[in-house]
Design a protein around this motif. Structure first.
Motif, PDB file in Angstrom:
ATOM      1  N   MET A 140      10.254  -5.753  12.611  1.00 37.95           N
ATOM      2  CA  MET A 140       8.886  -6.005  13.058  1.00 37.95           C
ATOM      3  C   MET A 140       8.206  -6.923  12.056  1.00 37.95           C
ATOM      4  SD  MET A 140       7.307  -2.319  14.203  1.00 37.95           S
ATOM      5  CE  MET A 140       5.715  -3.114  14.515  1.00 37.95           C
ATOM      6  N   VAL A 141       7.355  -7.829  12.552  1.00 41.74           N
ATOM      7  CA  VAL A 141       6.567  -8.669  11.654  1.00 41.74           C
ATOM      8  C   VAL A 141       5.140  -8.147  11.622  1.00 41.74           C
ATOM      9  CG1 VAL A 141       5.995 -10.360  13.478  1.00 41.74           C
ATOM     10  CG2 VAL A 141       5.875 -11.029  11.056  1.00 41.74           C
ATOM     11  N   ILE A 142       4.548  -8.146  10.418  1.00 39.31           N
ATOM     12  CA  ILE A 142       3.183  -7.684  10.199  1.00 39.31           C
ATOM     13  C   ILE A 142       2.385  -8.824   9.582  1.00 39.31           C
ATOM     14  CG2 ILE A 142       1.746  -5.922   9.089  1.00 39.31           C
ATOM     15  CD1 ILE A 142       3.921  -4.750  10.921  1.00 39.31           C
ATOM     16  N   ALA A 143       1.155  -9.031  10.052  1.00 42.27           N
ATOM     17  CA  ALA A 143       0.268 -10.032   9.468  1.00 42.27           C
ATOM     18  C   ALA A 143      -0.596  -9.387   8.386  1.00 42.27           C
ATOM     19  CB  ALA A 143      -0.618 -10.654  10.547  1.00 42.27           C
TER      20      ALA A 143
ATOM     21  N   ASP B  94      -1.605  10.707  12.110  1.00 45.30           N
ATOM     22  CA  ASP B  94      -1.219  10.196  10.802  1.00 45.30           C
ATOM     23  C   ASP B  94       0.301  10.115  10.736  1.00 45.30           C
ATOM     24  OD1 ASP B  94      -0.449  12.881  10.586  1.00 45.30           O
ATOM     25  OD2 ASP B  94      -2.228  13.417   9.421  1.00 45.30           O
ATOM     26  N   GLY B  95       0.819   9.730   9.570  1.00 42.97           N
ATOM     27  CA  GLY B  95       2.260   9.604   9.418  1.00 42.97           C
ATOM     28  C   GLY B  95       2.852   8.422  10.150  1.00 42.97           C
ATOM     29  N   THR B  96       2.032   7.397  10.413  1.00 40.98           N
ATOM     30  CA  THR B  96       2.480   6.246  11.197  1.00 40.98           C
ATOM     31  C   THR B  96       2.718   5.033  10.304  1.00 40.98           C
ATOM     32  OG1 THR B  96       0.289   5.296  11.607  1.00 40.98           O
ATOM     33  CG2 THR B  96       1.005   7.085  13.069  1.00 40.98           C
ATOM     34  N   LEU B  97       3.292   3.996  10.917  1.00 45.52           N
ATOM     35  CA  LEU B  97       3.479   2.731  10.207  1.00 45.52           C
ATOM     36  C   LEU B  97       2.140   2.185   9.726  1.00 45.52           C
ATOM     37  CD1 LEU B  97       5.077   0.250   9.278  1.00 45.52           C
ATOM     38  CD2 LEU B  97       4.891  -0.635  11.624  1.00 45.52           C
ATOM     39  N   LEU B  98       1.112   2.287  10.555  1.00 44.80           N
ATOM     40  CA  LEU B  98      -0.199   1.784  10.153  1.00 44.80           C
ATOM     41  C   LEU B  98      -0.684   2.476   8.880  1.00 44.80           C
ATOM     42  CD1 LEU B  98      -3.173   0.870  12.368  1.00 44.80           C
ATOM     43  CD2 LEU B  98      -3.545   2.439  10.462  1.00 44.80           C
ATOM     44  N   ASN B  99      -0.530   3.787   8.780  1.00 43.49           N
ATOM     45  CA  ASN B  99      -0.929   4.503   7.565  1.00 43.49           C
ATOM     46  C   ASN B  99      -0.131   4.020   6.358  1.00 43.49           C
ATOM     47  OD1 ASN B  99      -0.946   6.951   9.927  1.00 43.49           O
ATOM     48  ND2 ASN B  99      -2.833   6.658   8.781  1.00 43.49           N
ATOM     49  N   ALA B 100       1.152   3.753   6.573  1.00 45.82           N
ATOM     50  CA  ALA B 100       2.005   3.253   5.492  1.00 45.82           C
ATOM     51  C   ALA B 100       1.562   1.862   5.039  1.00 45.82           C
ATOM     52  CB  ALA B 100       3.459   3.221   5.947  1.00 45.82           C
TER      53      ALA B 100
ATOM     54  N   GLU C  51       7.335   5.516   2.741  1.00 47.91           N
ATOM     55  CA  GLU C  51       8.257   4.458   2.305  1.00 47.91           C
ATOM     56  C   GLU C  51       8.517   3.459   3.423  1.00 47.91           C
ATOM     57  OE1 GLU C  51      12.757   3.970   0.372  1.00 47.91           O
ATOM     58  OE2 GLU C  51      11.947   5.946   0.833  1.00 47.91           O
ATOM     59  N   LEU C  52       8.516   2.181   3.051  1.00 51.91           N
ATOM     60  CA  LEU C  52       8.803   1.113   3.996  1.00 51.91           C
ATOM     61  C   LEU C  52      10.056   0.361   3.561  1.00 51.91           C
ATOM     62  CD1 LEU C  52       5.228  -0.401   4.491  1.00 51.91           C
ATOM     63  CD2 LEU C  52       6.489   0.999   6.131  1.00 51.91           C
ATOM     64  N   ASN C  53      10.887   0.004   4.527  1.00 52.55           N
ATOM     65  CA  ASN C  53      12.042  -0.849   4.256  1.00 52.55           C
ATOM     66  C   ASN C  53      11.604  -2.291   4.508  1.00 52.55           C
ATOM     67  OD1 ASN C  53      14.449  -2.209   4.085  1.00 52.55           O
ATOM     68  ND2 ASN C  53      15.542  -0.946   5.570  1.00 52.55           N
ATOM     69  N   ILE C  54      11.180  -2.975   3.437  1.00 55.70           N
ATOM     70  CA  ILE C  54      10.617  -4.322   3.561  1.00 55.70           C
ATOM     71  C   ILE C  54      11.733  -5.348   3.414  1.00 55.70           C
ATOM     72  CG2 ILE C  54       8.997  -5.985   2.591  1.00 55.70           C
ATOM     73  CD1 ILE C  54       7.327  -3.567   1.645  1.00 55.70           C
ATOM     74  N   VAL C  55      11.897  -6.166   4.436  1.00 54.25           N
ATOM     75  CA  VAL C  55      12.939  -7.190   4.464  1.00 54.25           C
ATOM     76  C   VAL C  55      12.430  -8.493   3.860  1.00 54.25           C
ATOM     77  CG1 VAL C  55      14.446  -8.527   6.006  1.00 54.25           C
ATOM     78  CG2 VAL C  55      13.976  -6.117   6.485  1.00 54.25           C
ATOM     79  N   PHE C  56      11.143  -8.783   4.063  1.00 57.99           N
ATOM     80  CA  PHE C  56      10.530 -10.025   3.570  1.00 57.99           C
ATOM     81  C   PHE C  56       9.046  -9.772   3.387  1.00 57.99           C
ATOM     82  CE2 PHE C  56       8.020 -13.838   4.427  1.00 57.99           C
ATOM     83  CZ  PHE C  56       8.596 -14.769   3.577  1.00 57.99           C
ATOM     84  N   GLU C  57       8.471 -10.409   2.359  1.00 58.99           N
ATOM     85  CA  GLU C  57       7.028 -10.302   2.154  1.00 58.99           C
ATOM     86  C   GLU C  57       6.526 -11.471   1.327  1.00 58.99           C
ATOM     87  OE1 GLU C  57       3.623  -7.030   0.851  1.00 58.99           O
ATOM     88  OE2 GLU C  57       5.705  -6.723   0.212  1.00 58.99           O
ATOM     89  N   ASP C  58       5.412 -12.049   1.747  1.00 63.40           N
ATOM     90  CA  ASP C  58       4.657 -12.978   0.921  1.00 63.40           C
ATOM     91  C   ASP C  58       3.183 -12.634   1.084  1.00 63.40           C
ATOM     92  OD1 ASP C  58       3.852 -14.090   3.357  1.00 63.40           O
ATOM     93  OD2 ASP C  58       5.007 -15.938   3.123  1.00 63.40           O
ATOM     94  N   GLU C  59       2.286 -13.531   0.706  1.00 66.79           N
ATOM     95  CA  GLU C  59       0.862 -13.194   0.772  1.00 66.79           C
ATOM     96  C   GLU C  59       0.314 -13.213   2.196  1.00 66.79           C
ATOM     97  OE1 GLU C  59       0.886 -17.550  -0.786  1.00 66.79           O
ATOM     98  OE2 GLU C  59       2.282 -15.846  -0.583  1.00 66.79           O
ATOM     99  N   HIS C  60       1.097 -13.694   3.167  1.00 66.02           N
ATOM    100  CA  HIS C  60       0.614 -13.836   4.541  1.00 66.02           C
ATOM    101  C   HIS C  60       1.226 -12.849   5.521  1.00 66.02           C
ATOM    102  CE1 HIS C  60      -1.141 -17.592   3.143  1.00 66.02           C
ATOM    103  NE2 HIS C  60       0.051 -17.975   2.725  1.00 66.02           N
ATOM    104  N   ILE C  61       2.516 -12.587   5.394  1.00 70.06           N
ATOM    105  CA  ILE C  61       3.206 -11.739   6.360  1.00 70.06           C
ATOM    106  C   ILE C  61       4.169 -10.791   5.661  1.00 70.06           C
ATOM    107  CG2 ILE C  61       3.063 -13.465   8.204  1.00 70.06           C
ATOM    108  CD1 ILE C  61       6.060 -14.025   7.749  1.00 70.06           C
ATOM    109  N   MET C  62       4.620  -9.814   6.413  1.00 73.65           N
ATOM    110  CA  MET C  62       5.622  -8.856   5.954  1.00 73.65           C
ATOM    111  C   MET C  62       6.550  -8.572   7.128  1.00 73.65           C
ATOM    112  SD  MET C  62       4.892  -4.887   4.830  1.00 73.65           S
ATOM    113  CE  MET C  62       3.286  -5.442   4.233  1.00 73.65           C
ATOM    114  N   VAL C  63       7.830  -8.477   6.875  1.00 72.06           N
ATOM    115  CA  VAL C  63       8.803  -8.093   7.894  1.00 72.06           C
ATOM    116  C   VAL C  63       9.454  -6.806   7.431  1.00 72.06           C
ATOM    117  CG1 VAL C  63      10.925  -8.707   9.118  1.00 72.06           C
ATOM    118  CG2 VAL C  63       9.209 -10.466   8.636  1.00 72.06           C
TER     119      VAL C  63
END
Length: 324
Positions: free
Chosen positions: A146-149, A112-118, A83-95
């Motif tokens: 954290m911001v993700i591309a 395993d069990g990391t943010l990357l796996n999620a 499970e991720l607590n997503i604050v913002f998301e569009d087609e380009h980025i996720m916070v």
């Protein structure tokens, strides 16, 4: 393992007179400027069939660009329904608002069990982005934003913005000792000379700058707001330890617990039970990598830090002192 990459394009006329590295960065926005410069220096770039290995060479427009380069294969990790607590998301980025205990990237002891796996589970296409779009990290037990591309162009722009110090990151922390005011710690950080898993202030390290101000002064602790200019590993934790104000609960840098004198049982229980560094990424501000809109997010303090502040505040009042 590596794979071979082939790129071919004609230089647009409007790029007349620009440097080769600038031209290629504009023509191939999916790749970072540092990677493009590496290709030029490695004789991987041909202009009209001739090898060019000088990034500063000028182009005229209309030339045929051919790139034949080796790029490393991305290690493939498994997607996991975390499970991720997503604050913002569009087609380009996720916070996201990262919880304590979540490792960002697989490594020794954390396959395993990391943010990357999620992220791979939440957005399968992110597997095509280097490091699954992760452009900066938080320590396992640091919480917050954290911001993700989600795409390669978004990642390229975010990495460049991070390097140019155009992304603002602010944190809240609770440290040992009653501090009288804010300031700046501008000390280089590198690997510890003898403890290879630790970082330390060392003159052979990389430049690191942390700004801080006092939010509340307790009897024997201080609540801080901090802003990073650089993003070195463990930067806030190392800088505050260097200033003789290590973070409460820090298992690596704080040493033995140091409860204040005559602390009541409630405060002692809270302090003994706080098993992570009291550090939370509370604010993130950046220009959207595609739209360039300035965006800002805030993440409230997690419950454990709320309870820690409340206990320290009550202790301060109980001993007849004013907290600020």
């Amino acid at each position: 393992m590596t794979k071979q990459l082939k790129l071919s394009e004609i230089v647009p006329d409007h790029l007349f007179g620009k440097r080769l590295d600038q031209v290629l960065a504009e023509m191939f926005p999916d790749y970072s400027r540092s990677r493009i410069k590496e290709w030029i220096l490695a004789d991987a770039v041909q202009v009209d069939g001739v090898l060019h290995n000088k990034p500063r060479e000028k182009v005229l427009g209309g030339e045929q660009i051919d790139i034949l380069a080796e790029i490393p294969d991305e290690v493939r990790f498994e997607a996991e329904p975390i499970e991720l607590n997503i604050v913002f998301e569009d087609e380009h980025i996720m916070v996201i608002n990262k919880p304590a205990g979540l490792v960002v990237h697989p490594g020794a002891g954390n396959a395993d069990g990391t943010l990357l796996n999620a992220l791979l589970h939440h957005c399968p296409s992110i597997a095509e982005v280097p490091r699954a779009g992760i452009v900066h990290r938080l320590d396992k037990d640091t919480t917050g934003l954290m911001v993700i591309a989600k795409t390669i162009p978004a990642q390229t722009h975010l990495v460049e913005a991070m390097q140019a110090r155009e992304i603002t990151r602010e944190y809240e922390a609770v440290c040992h000792g009653s501090m009288t005011g804010g300031g700046t710690i501008d000390e280089p950080i590198g690997r510890h000379a003898t403890k290879r898993t630790h970082m330390a202030v060392t003159q052979s390290g990389k430049p690191a700058t942390t700004h801080f101000r006092v939010m509340e002064k307790y009897r024997a602790h201080t609540r801080l707001r901090l802003r990073l200019e650089t993003g070195r590993t463990h930067q806030i934790r190392v800088h505050m330890t260097f200033a003789n104000h290590p973070l409460v609960g820090d298992p690596v840098y704080a040493g033995r617990p140091r409860p204040p004198r005559k602390a009541d049982e409630h405060l002692l229980t809270v302090l003994r039970g706080f098993k992570r560094q009291a550090l939370h990424a509370v604010m993130l501000r950046l220009a959207h990598p595609i739209t360039l809109e300035i965006l800002e997010w805030h993440a409230p303090l997690p419950d454990d830090m709320v309870q820690l502040n409340a206990a320290l505040r009550a202790d301060t009042v109980e001993h007849g002192l004013d907290y600020v």
